[in-house]
Write an enzyme that holds these catalytic residues in place. Sequence first.
Site, PDB file in Angstrom:
ATOM      1  N   HIS A  81      -4.817  -3.691  -2.197  1.00 46.48           N
ATOM      2  CA  HIS A  81      -5.281  -4.475  -0.729  1.00 46.48           C
ATOM      3  C   HIS A  81      -6.471  -5.457  -1.172  1.00 46.48           C
ATOM      4  CE1 HIS A  81      -3.934  -0.843   1.552  1.00 46.48           C
ATOM      5  NE2 HIS A  81      -2.812  -1.572   1.238  1.00 46.48           N
ATOM      6  N   HIS A 238       2.310  -5.623   6.230  1.00 45.03           N
ATOM      7  CA  HIS A 238       1.506  -4.933   5.198  1.00 45.03           C
ATOM      8  C   HIS A 238       2.369  -5.003   3.625  1.00 45.03           C
ATOM      9  CE1 HIS A 238      -1.281  -2.036   3.484  1.00 45.03           C
ATOM     10  NE2 HIS A 238      -0.353  -1.417   2.838  1.00 45.03           N
ATOM     11  N   ASP A 242       0.876  -6.162   0.076  1.00 46.06           N
ATOM     12  CA  ASP A 242       0.897  -5.199  -1.037  1.00 46.06           C
ATOM     13  C   ASP A 242       1.411  -6.100  -2.048  1.00 46.06           C
ATOM     14  OD1 ASP A 242      -0.253  -2.913  -0.055  1.00 46.06           O
ATOM     15  OD2 ASP A 242       1.665  -1.975   0.099  1.00 46.06           O
ATOM     16  N   HIS A 265       5.824  -1.423  -4.835  1.00 35.11           N
ATOM     17  CA  HIS A 265       4.788  -1.638  -5.851  1.00 35.11           C
ATOM     18  C   HIS A 265       5.481  -1.688  -7.212  1.00 35.11           C
ATOM     19  CE1 HIS A 265       1.198  -1.147  -3.343  1.00 35.11           C
ATOM     20  NE2 HIS A 265       1.380  -0.063  -2.889  1.00 35.11           N
TER      21      HIS A 265
END
Length: 306
Positions: A81, A238, A242, A265
């Site tokens: 973030h 969101h 990321d 991720h």
Amino acid sequence: MSFHKQKTITEELKFRGVGLHSGKFANLSIKPASPNTGIIFKRIDLKKNNIVIPHVNNVSSAVLCTTVSNEYGVKISTLEHLMGALFGLGVDNAIIEVDSEEIPILDGSAKIFVEEIKKIGLRSSEYPIKVIKINKKIEIKAGEKFISIEPSKINLEIDFELKYNNQLIGNQRNSLQVYEDDLTDTFNSRTFCLFEDIEKLKTLGLAKGGSLDNAVVVKGDKILNEKGLRNEKEFVNHKILDCMGDIYLTGYKIIGKILCSQGGHKLTNDLMRKVLQEENNYSIVEIKENLLPHIYSKKINLKSIA
């Protein structure tokens, strides 16, 4: 301000908060840095071997957050973030000091980092920024998950698709021109989880610092957070945040188009590693005059330096 020059923050910023997964409180400082420094993390709770470089090849774990490590095993986790905030705001150089392994989660988004950086502003240097320009399409598939990156003229486009069996989250998709579009919703979008997954996470030693103050929790067809969602596409936004943070682990802005379905991720890190594995996949170029569209100019003058 000259947007095509490298930038840092004008003065030191300090934050304190709990780590999402560790549950430990940490103090974090973002300090101005000289041109060509890049982003550097320093674990000030350790006396030696405490410098950690946030690079794709230093990612040691990508399970529910991104963790980078140095050669001595010193780690910085849940940095995505903060890195997304620095990427989106155009911060090229900064020293980040923290007295714990995990970056404070704050409100679960990049909102607080962004607001505080905007308050003090950025300082421009005389050094031009450098970017990675994608030369050819690279893709990775993992079952139903998929991510690719391909050439683009002057922008970074992130097209992200989210698919959940949960009836409230369902399927969401959003596409952003990162250097042109308003990123407010992206910065403000919080991490999220399903209520039924909370106990599982805690048995794995994760989410010890999680709460309704720093995560959106979905139970069936309801949002448990009192004020609900911050924007209509907060879940997928969101994921885009990321993604921005994870691609900044290349050390550069990127000119290209990313298409992702159900990624996270690990998939983003795998893609960036694959891009950097072969020099003909990309070029590192220097912005000599005007450029990137959020600079409000339609002309771009790239001088190849690699």
